[in-house]
Scaffold this active site. Sequence first.
Site, PDB file in Angstrom:
ATOM      1  N   GLN A  96       0.505  -1.326  -0.768  1.00 29.25           N
ATOM      2  CA  GLN A  96       0.193  -0.201   0.553  1.00 29.25           C
ATOM      3  C   GLN A  96       1.159   1.314   0.061  1.00 29.25           C
ATOM      4  O   GLN A  96       2.506   1.230   0.486  1.00 29.25           O
ATOM      5  CB  GLN A  96      -1.027   0.081   1.125  1.00 29.25           C
ATOM      6  CG  GLN A  96      -2.211   1.428   1.517  1.00 29.25           C
ATOM      7  CD  GLN A  96      -3.299   0.928   2.142  1.00 29.25           C
ATOM      8  OE1 GLN A  96      -2.482   0.167   2.757  1.00 29.25           O
ATOM      9  NE2 GLN A  96      -3.636   2.366   2.241  1.00 29.25           N
ATOM     10  N   HIS A 102      -8.707   1.809  -0.635  1.00 28.65           N
ATOM     11  CA  HIS A 102      -8.853   1.874  -1.641  1.00 28.65           C
ATOM     12  C   HIS A 102      -8.802   0.721  -2.017  1.00 28.65           C
ATOM     13  O   HIS A 102      -8.177  -0.719  -1.723  1.00 28.65           O
ATOM     14  CB  HIS A 102      -7.788   2.614  -2.759  1.00 28.65           C
ATOM     15  CG  HIS A 102      -6.555   2.459  -2.351  1.00 28.65           C
ATOM     16  ND1 HIS A 102      -5.895   3.194  -1.237  1.00 28.65           N
ATOM     17  CD2 HIS A 102      -5.611   2.174  -3.595  1.00 28.65           C
ATOM     18  CE1 HIS A 102      -4.429   2.536  -2.193  1.00 28.65           C
ATOM     19  NE2 HIS A 102      -4.055   2.013  -2.589  1.00 28.65           N
TER      20      HIS A 102
HETATM   21  P1  5GP Z   1      -1.802   0.951  -3.133  1.00 28.08           P
HETATM   22  O1  5GP Z   1      -0.257   1.365  -4.443  1.00 28.08           O
HETATM   23  O2  5GP Z   1      -1.679   2.364  -2.227  1.00 28.08           O
HETATM   24  O3  5GP Z   1      -3.077   0.191  -3.388  1.00 28.08           O
HETATM   25  O4  5GP Z   1      -2.586   1.986  -4.569  1.00 28.08           O
HETATM   26  C1  5GP Z   1      -2.588   3.433  -4.351  1.00 28.08           C
HETATM   27  C2  5GP Z   1      -2.742   3.960  -6.328  1.00 28.08           C
HETATM   28  O5  5GP Z   1      -3.165   5.750  -6.025  1.00 28.08           O
HETATM   29  C3  5GP Z   1      -1.568   3.629  -7.353  1.00 28.08           C
HETATM   30  O6  5GP Z   1      -2.435   2.740  -8.179  1.00 28.08           O
HETATM   31  C4  5GP Z   1      -1.152   5.362  -7.630  1.00 28.08           C
HETATM   32  O7  5GP Z   1      -1.258   5.028  -9.438  1.00 28.08           O
HETATM   33  C5  5GP Z   1      -2.454   5.594  -7.663  1.00 28.08           C
HETATM   34  N1  5GP Z   1      -2.376   7.264  -7.879  1.00 28.08           N
HETATM   35  C6  5GP Z   1      -1.697   8.221  -6.492  1.00 28.08           C
HETATM   36  N2  5GP Z   1      -2.007   9.032  -6.321  1.00 28.08           N
HETATM   37  C7  5GP Z   1      -3.232   9.133  -8.099  1.00 28.08           C
HETATM   38  C8  5GP Z   1      -3.630  10.372  -8.264  1.00 28.08           C
HETATM   39  O8  5GP Z   1      -2.895  11.551  -7.964  1.00 28.08           O
HETATM   40  N3  5GP Z   1      -4.433  10.667  -9.267  1.00 28.08           N
HETATM   41  C9  5GP Z   1      -5.030   9.076  -9.609  1.00 28.08           C
HETATM   42  N4  5GP Z   1      -5.988   8.532 -10.309  1.00 28.08           N
HETATM   43  N5  5GP Z   1      -4.010   7.843  -9.266  1.00 28.08           N
HETATM   44  C10 5GP Z   1      -3.563   8.409  -8.176  1.00 28.08           C
END
Ligand code: 5GP
Length: 116
Positions: A96, A102
């Site tokens: 994460q 999310h």
């Molecule tokens: P995690 O790695 O926390 O499971 O996923 C976070 C996700 O958020 C990543 O896939 C990353 O690309 C997405 N993300 C991060 N910042 C932004 C943003 O400013 N806009 C959008 N649309 N996605 C984002």
Amino acid sequence: MSETTETIFSKIIRREIPVDIVYEDNLALAFKDIHPQAPVHILVIPKKPIPTLADAESQDHALLGHLLLTAKRVAEVAGLENGYRVVINTGNDGGQTVYHLHVHILGGRQLNWPPG
Ligand code: 5GP
């Protein structure tokens, strides 16, 4: 493990950062991931800022169900009739990076298992 500070997703909910929104209601927001890992890569987030799945509590029971049903509907609208993957990265070992719960919806190509 988790942080309670504001994240970039709080700014997205407040429309301070532009995103491509595909669904919204009073509890949840769905928008396209900025770095898609598949032809379809959509995030479904609660408007309530729960940092990680590990921080969810029994009072969040209905909200968690709502997020999964929203993911299902978003996948249908995105045309993922051949299937898709739903992922909730949780904490450091879970990969994460944004500490606002999310749900990833990934589809549009054959996905491999196990993930890296
Ligand atoms: P995690 O790695 O926390 O499971 O996923 C976070 C996700 O958020 C990543 O896939 C990353 O690309 C997405 N993300 C991060 N910042 C932004 C943003 O400013 N806009 C959008 N649309 N996605 C984002």
